[in-house]
Design a protein around this motif. Structure first.
Motif, PDB file in Angstrom:
ATOM      1  N   ALA A 183      32.040 -23.386 -22.813  1.00 56.90           N
ATOM      2  CA  ALA A 183      32.137 -24.730 -23.375  1.00 56.90           C
ATOM      3  C   ALA A 183      33.165 -24.755 -24.424  1.00 56.90           C
ATOM      4  O   ALA A 183      33.676 -23.730 -24.800  1.00 56.90           O
ATOM      5  CB  ALA A 183      30.895 -25.094 -23.706  1.00 56.90           C
ATOM      6  N   VAL A 184      33.119 -25.725 -25.170  1.00 60.32           N
ATOM      7  CA  VAL A 184      34.185 -25.879 -26.432  1.00 60.32           C
ATOM      8  C   VAL A 184      33.189 -25.647 -27.666  1.00 60.32           C
ATOM      9  O   VAL A 184      31.952 -26.276 -27.686  1.00 60.32           O
ATOM     10  CB  VAL A 184      34.538 -27.400 -26.574  1.00 60.32           C
ATOM     11  CG1 VAL A 184      35.423 -27.606 -27.634  1.00 60.32           C
ATOM     12  CG2 VAL A 184      35.316 -27.461 -25.234  1.00 60.32           C
ATOM     13  N   THR A 185      33.737 -24.651 -28.386  1.00 58.88           N
ATOM     14  CA  THR A 185      32.697 -24.411 -29.739  1.00 58.88           C
ATOM     15  C   THR A 185      33.223 -25.594 -31.000  1.00 58.88           C
ATOM     16  O   THR A 185      34.387 -25.786 -31.074  1.00 58.88           O
ATOM     17  CB  THR A 185      32.946 -23.126 -30.220  1.00 58.88           C
ATOM     18  OG1 THR A 185      34.054 -22.838 -30.746  1.00 58.88           O
ATOM     19  CG2 THR A 185      32.403 -22.097 -29.232  1.00 58.88           C
ATOM     20  N   VAL A 238      40.396 -26.246 -24.093  1.00 67.09           N
ATOM     21  CA  VAL A 238      39.981 -26.095 -25.475  1.00 67.09           C
ATOM     22  C   VAL A 238      38.940 -25.089 -25.677  1.00 67.09           C
ATOM     23  O   VAL A 238      37.715 -25.104 -24.944  1.00 67.09           O
ATOM     24  CB  VAL A 238      39.774 -27.486 -25.977  1.00 67.09           C
ATOM     25  CG1 VAL A 238      39.151 -27.427 -27.511  1.00 67.09           C
ATOM     26  CG2 VAL A 238      40.755 -28.258 -26.101  1.00 67.09           C
ATOM     27  N   ALA A 239      39.167 -24.351 -26.609  1.00 67.73           N
ATOM     28  CA  ALA A 239      37.956 -23.452 -27.080  1.00 67.73           C
ATOM     29  C   ALA A 239      37.168 -23.528 -28.407  1.00 67.73           C
ATOM     30  O   ALA A 239      36.144 -23.280 -28.682  1.00 67.73           O
ATOM     31  CB  ALA A 239      38.482 -21.720 -27.289  1.00 67.73           C
ATOM     32  N   VAL A 280      50.061 -22.500 -31.668  1.00 68.74           N
ATOM     33  CA  VAL A 280      49.935 -23.894 -32.397  1.00 68.74           C
ATOM     34  C   VAL A 280      49.411 -24.811 -31.684  1.00 68.74           C
ATOM     35  O   VAL A 280      49.406 -24.791 -30.647  1.00 68.74           O
ATOM     36  CB  VAL A 280      51.656 -24.342 -32.831  1.00 68.74           C
ATOM     37  CG1 VAL A 280      51.353 -25.765 -33.601  1.00 68.74           C
ATOM     38  CG2 VAL A 280      52.284 -23.283 -33.604  1.00 68.74           C
ATOM     39  N   THR A 281      48.290 -25.636 -32.476  1.00 68.82           N
ATOM     40  CA  THR A 281      47.693 -26.713 -31.461  1.00 68.82           C
ATOM     41  C   THR A 281      48.527 -27.393 -30.934  1.00 68.82           C
ATOM     42  O   THR A 281      49.682 -27.959 -31.381  1.00 68.82           O
ATOM     43  CB  THR A 281      46.818 -27.527 -32.559  1.00 68.82           C
ATOM     44  OG1 THR A 281      46.060 -28.430 -31.800  1.00 68.82           O
ATOM     45  CG2 THR A 281      47.704 -28.091 -33.579  1.00 68.82           C
ATOM     46  N   PRO A 294      42.129 -29.429 -32.049  1.00 72.94           N
ATOM     47  CA  PRO A 294      41.664 -28.800 -31.082  1.00 72.94           C
ATOM     48  C   PRO A 294      42.609 -27.525 -30.759  1.00 72.94           C
ATOM     49  O   PRO A 294      43.828 -27.563 -31.038  1.00 72.94           O
ATOM     50  CB  PRO A 294      41.832 -29.616 -29.657  1.00 72.94           C
ATOM     51  CG  PRO A 294      42.955 -30.662 -30.313  1.00 72.94           C
ATOM     52  CD  PRO A 294      42.873 -30.630 -31.749  1.00 72.94           C
ATOM     53  N   LEU A 295      42.095 -26.187 -30.481  1.00 63.81           N
ATOM     54  CA  LEU A 295      42.626 -25.022 -30.437  1.00 63.81           C
ATOM     55  C   LEU A 295      42.295 -24.483 -29.042  1.00 63.81           C
ATOM     56  O   LEU A 295      41.140 -24.327 -28.701  1.00 63.81           O
ATOM     57  CB  LEU A 295      42.311 -23.789 -31.429  1.00 63.81           C
ATOM     58  CG  LEU A 295      42.737 -24.646 -32.754  1.00 63.81           C
ATOM     59  CD1 LEU A 295      42.067 -23.509 -33.830  1.00 63.81           C
ATOM     60  CD2 LEU A 295      44.207 -24.428 -32.802  1.00 63.81           C
ATOM     61  N   LEU A 296      43.278 -24.335 -28.079  1.00 59.00           N
ATOM     62  CA  LEU A 296      43.276 -23.867 -26.972  1.00 59.00           C
ATOM     63  C   LEU A 296      42.708 -22.429 -26.840  1.00 59.00           C
ATOM     64  O   LEU A 296      42.922 -21.770 -27.907  1.00 59.00           O
ATOM     65  CB  LEU A 296      44.598 -24.084 -25.947  1.00 59.00           C
ATOM     66  CG  LEU A 296      45.065 -25.352 -25.907  1.00 59.00           C
ATOM     67  CD1 LEU A 296      46.363 -25.446 -24.939  1.00 59.00           C
ATOM     68  CD2 LEU A 296      44.087 -26.644 -25.304  1.00 59.00           C
TER      69      LEU A 296
END
Length: 512
Positions: free
Chosen positions: A75-77, A157-158, A360-361, A174-176
């Motif tokens: 999921a996304v943290t 997104v991680a 980079v985001t 958001p950072l992938l």
């Protein structure tokens, strides 16, 4: 291809240690991979999967590190500062559109209250004190319904973090997976990390510095992370003896606190030699870098990072490369250039630092105005404006001259607070300093400095001003020097210039 968090440590030795902590046995890489699979199954059973946002509110330690690494694989943290009040948790949980929140079993505090009122699924984390460091079970209280059970890829997104929001509403970053993986590999390369390295982590794990530099980069190298329960200068050297690290990473205020206690812990420093020390998240004064290097007989590697870059952008090199005090080093991952501060074009000399690269985001979430302001196209690439002012020297080392918003405008004369910090830090009695803007009725702003003296040292405001006057032009000398027991800091230990005059009760005053 290493473009996800799972891929960072998928091939590491199953028996090698991954996470450690005070008084705990080590969790191996094999154990961490098994935990990842179990967490994924638990999340899917609770209706949480790819694209769903899971806030993590846990104290610092190995469970927090393991929760980030494992939950991100399904999921996304969204790690949040456990010190927030209920109103703050309510804001962030709503802003994030969280579907669930991870809490330590039995936690009935403000995060629980905010999540309960919002009807979010609670994921109770349980870990035994006698189990391996970082090993835990999740128990879902409620279900979020149906979910996508597909595992996330590099373009998903991680990790979601907020900017600090010092002067405006916090922005969502958001950072992938690919951003996180790229940055971890950049740091691994910069520090030449291997499976023999062990990081003593004292950084908060709701912040990009600890999550990427300490945890993710170490995992990418097959190294180990010994997770302290937070930062404590008094306990630091005891932790060094137990952990036996080869390096640690911290913000300048932490390094200064460690330096202050170093003389009484000389035996530990001699018995537990470090390969290097790392500093990031704020500029490290040159005199502090030199004192640390001399005290630990090890190079001090200053890096330059920010949330929008998944942390690292530049880094001083390891020996035989040169570490330049006062510089944040060489390009270390993304491309770094100087841009005009108002026009969307690259330039030379002093200007705004801009970056472009795989770490980079892709952009701020739900904020087209901020994206239009902070991203631009030039010379066939997309560039992100860091908000920092800087310049390169002839060797390609980047020196920051300040945050553009923090530059002090004294009646039209521009003063870099970082420059004044560096000068005052060289005073033999000064342990910490932060230079900031003080409102002035005629000039608009004047220069002020908050100072903490070294233990047992003595100096007056006049002494410090006279010291500065011998080294910088008159308009840069602080008109007011406050000698304090402690300088107000942000949640991650960074000294904060913006708003400091107000915090110290000086916003309505004027320098004489």
């Amino acid at each position: 291809m290493t473009n996800t968090i799972a891929a960072l440590f998928a091939s590491q030795d199953a028996d090698a240690p991954a996470f450690g902590a005070p008084g705990r046995t080590w969790l191996s890489y094999g154990g961490l991979r098994d935990l990842s699979a179990t967490v994924t199954d638990t999340l899917h059973a609770a209706g949480i999967g790819r694209g769903d946002r899971v806030a993590i509110v846990l104290p610092n330690g190995p469970e927090m590190a393991a929760a980030f690494v494992t939950i991100a694989q399904a999921a996304v943290t969204a790690p949040l500062n456990p010190a927030y009040r209920e109103e703050e948790f309510a804001f962030y949980l709503e802003d994030l559109r969280a579907r669930a929140v991870v809490l330590k079993a039995g936690d009935s505090g403000p995060a629980f209250e905010a999540a309960r009122k919002m009807g979010l699924t609670i994921l109770w984390l349980e870990a035994g004190d006698d189990g391996a460091a970082g090993l835990f079970t999740l128990r879902a209280d409620g279900s979020a319904g149906q979910t996508d059970g597909t595992l996330p890829g590099g373009g998903d997104v991680a990790l979601i973090l907020h900017t600090s929001g010092t002067t405006s509403r916090p922005k969502i970053v958001p950072l992938l997976h690919s951003n996180v993986a790229a940055s971890a590999l950049h740091i691994k390369a910069s520090l030449n990390l291997t499976s023999a390295d062990r990081c003593l982590n004292v950084m908060p794990l709701f912040h990009i510095h600890g999550l990427i530099a300490a945890v993710s980069a170490s995992l990418a190298a097959g190294g180990s992370i010994w997770c302290a329960p937070g930062f404590d200068a008094i306990r630091f050297f005891g932790w060094m003896r137990e952990a036996r690290p080869s390096w640690y990473t911290a913000v300048p205020t932490m390094h200064q606190a460690i330096l202050a206690r170093a003389p009484r812990n000389a035996d530990t420093i001699a018995d537990m030699p470090l390969r290097f020390l790392r500093s990031s998240s704020a500029s490290l004064p040159g005199p502090v870098m030199e004192a640390l290097s001399e005290t630990f007989s090890a190079p001090v590697i200053e890096g330059y990072g920010m949330t929008e870059a998944a942390h690292q952008m530049a880094s001083n090199p390891l020996p035989p490369g040169v570490q330049k005090p006062g510089s944040v080093g060489l390009e270390a991952g993304p491309l770094i250039r100087i841009a005009d501060e108002t026009e969307n074009r690259l330039s030379d000399g002093v200007g705004e630092v801009v970056i472009s690269g795989p770490n980079v985001t892709p952009g701020y979430e739900g904020n087209p105005e901020a994206n239009a302001k902070n991203f631009f196209e030039a010379e066939g690439r997309r560039w992100f404006r860091t908000g920092d002012q800087g310049t390169f020297d002839a060797d390609g080392y980047l020196t920051l001259t300040g945050r553009l918003k923090e530059i002090i405008n004294r009646g039209g004369e521009k003063v870099s607070p970082l420059e004044v910090d560096g000068v005052l830090s060289a005073h033999p009695a000064v342990a910490q300093v932060v230079t900031f803007a003080l409102p002035h009725p005629k000039l608009g702003e004047d220069v002020a400095a908050a100072v903490v003296l070294k233990e047992g040292a003595e100096a007056t405001e006049a002494d410090i001003r006279a010291f500065a006057a011998e080294r910088v032009a008159g308009f840069k000398v602080p008109r007011k020097v406050l000698i304090l027991d402690e300088i107000p800091k942000g949640a991650t230990g960074k000294l904060q210039r913006i708003g400091l005059a107000e915090k110290l009760g000086l916003a309505d005053g004027a320098t004489p």
